[in-house]
Motif scaffolding. Structure first.
Motif, PDB file in Angstrom:
ATOM      1  N   TYR A 276      35.518  23.867 -13.710  1.00  0.00           N
ATOM      2  CA  TYR A 276      34.371  24.953 -13.479  1.00  0.00           C
ATOM      3  C   TYR A 276      33.240  24.185 -12.486  1.00  0.00           C
TER       4      TYR A 276
ATOM      5  N   LYS B 238      34.484  23.691  -8.908  1.00  0.00           N
ATOM      6  CA  LYS B 238      34.262  25.090  -8.280  1.00  0.00           C
ATOM      7  C   LYS B 238      32.947  25.617  -8.090  1.00  0.00           C
TER       8      LYS B 238
ATOM      9  N   ASP C  25      31.385  26.403  -4.154  1.00  0.00           N
ATOM     10  CA  ASP C  25      30.692  27.618  -4.054  1.00  0.00           C
ATOM     11  C   ASP C  25      29.408  27.358  -3.700  1.00  0.00           C
TER      12      ASP C  25
END
Length: 158
Positions: free
Chosen positions: A96, A99, A103
């Motif tokens: 998580y 990611k 992003d």
């Protein structure tokens, strides 16, 4: 979390035995037992991530534990449960965070490219005495025409 009644090591061991024997109710009890553990594991991310993200990180860790418990349900596998579930929580949390950071990096990269395109468009318009074509912008910025079209469309929306 304060309402969770903690099991003894013996009770937890019995729950693991029930889990690998296929008793689904043990899965839910073990997941509940792991919530405080996941919170402890998640605290290591406080310094490396936005504190607002911590609840999402914890949720991902709990999901990792849940999925690992589901895989173990009825498996008859005798493993180091603590190690396996800790790894599942940590792996989910790390994924998580990676990611989220990717992003954020992508958003930053897009902003930099949009600024470049804006400045290039302004410069070329002065040089050419007209708005440059996508092809001309592409040659000047070294950004593909396809990507430029997306950036220009995004810039128009703002």
């Amino acid at each position: 979390m304060q309402k969770i009644i903690r099991c003894t090591k013996e009770e937890e061991k019995r729950l693991y035995e029930q889990l690998i024997a296929g008793k689904e109710e043990s899965l839910h009890k073990l997941l509940e037992q792991w919530m405080p553990k996941v919170l402890q594991i998640g605290k290591k991310y406080i310094k490396t991530t936005d504190p607002k993200e911590l609840s999402d990180i914890i949720q991902e860790g709990n999901m990792g534990v849940f999925l690992a418990l589901q895989q173990l349900l009825g498996s008859k596998q005798r493993i180091d449960f603590e190690k396996e579930l800790t790894n599942a929580a940590t792996s989910a949390m790390d994924g998580y965070v990676r990611k989220t950071m990717a992003d954020a990096d992508m958003d930053q990269s897009l902003l930099v490219k949009a600024a470049l395109v804006y400045e290039a468009q302004k410069f070329l318009a002065e040089q050419l005495q007209r708005l440059p074509s996508t092809e001309e912008l592409s040659q000047y910025t070294k950004i593909t025409e396809y990507e430029l079209e997306d950036i220009l469309a995004m810039m128009e929306k703002k």
